[in-house]
Design an enzyme around this catalytic site. Structure first.
Site, short mmCIF file in Angstrom:
data_model
loop_
_atom_site.label_atom_id
_atom_site.label_comp_id
_atom_site.label_asym_id
_atom_site.label_seq_id
_atom_site.Cartn_x
_atom_site.Cartn_y
_atom_site.Cartn_z
CG ASP A 32 -2.01 -1.03 1.17
OD1 ASP A 32 -2.39 -1.43 0.05
OD2 ASP A 32 -2.50 -1.43 2.24
CG ASP A 60 -6.48 -1.51 -1.54
OD1 ASP A 60 -6.70 -2.73 -1.68
OD2 ASP A 60 -5.57 -1.06 -0.82
#
Length: 187
Positions: free
Chosen positions: A138, A155
């Site tokens: 991330d 995401d």
């Protein structure tokens, strides 16, 4: 075409080209999402990992590399294998659903979901610490002052696909291209 109730008038061979085009669109959208996710993660790991966060737009966007063993918002960090199995199940469900696909908006929606799911599944399968237990990369932190969780392009695609799916279902759009109007008849 559809009759007054929203059901397709033809379910014969004439719908095969429509389905093939919709499935092709789903695959193209998924492939683009997947490619963008993989390339962005490769670049971020190569050039930004183990460095301090990089401010792109002050107060709006920071590149902050973390390895996430959990699901969205780092929930369930000890359940990485379960998330791997769930992601694989989502991919299989989307592929099975594609057999009935005749809707352009649903093709885009499922493409976003599939590309995002495969992007994060790739991390789960191939990244450290172990196969099927990998941590997702991330790196995007929006509005950092709010403490909003760090996320990635996969995401984002999953969230956008999820929002579109809810909207399409709410408006009565079906995977097969028909539309339920919500009107009922007496009888």
């Amino acid at each position: 075409m559809q009759d007054a109730g929203g059901a397709p008038l033809s379910d014969g061979a004439g719908t095969r080209p429509v389905r093939a085009r919709r499935v092709a669109l789903l695959v193209v959208v998924a492939a683009v999402v997947y490619a963008l996710d993989v390339v962005s993660k490769l670049l971020v790991v190569r050039f930004l990992e183990h460095k301090p966060p990089t401010t792109v737009i002050p107060g709006v966007l920071v590149l902050n590399v973390i390895r996430n063993p959990g699901a969205a918002f780092s929930i369930g960090t000890g359940m990485t294998i379960i998330f791997t199995v769930i992601a694989a199940g989502v991919v299989i469900a989307i592929l099975r659903t594609a057999r009935q696909l005749r809707s352009l908006p649903w093709a885009i929606t499922l493409g976003l979901l599939l590309g995002g799911a495969v992007g994060n599944l790739t991390d789960r399968i191939f990244r450290s610490p172990a196969p099927l237990q990998g941590h997702v990369v991330d790196f995007l932190q929006a509005f950092p002052v709010t403490g909003f969780p760090v996320f990635n392009l996969a995401d984002s695609a999953i969230v956008c696909g999820g929002i579109l799916a809810v909207f399409l279902a709410w408006r009565g759009y079906q995977i097969d291209g028909s539309r339920q109007t919500g009107e009922t008849t007496d009888g």
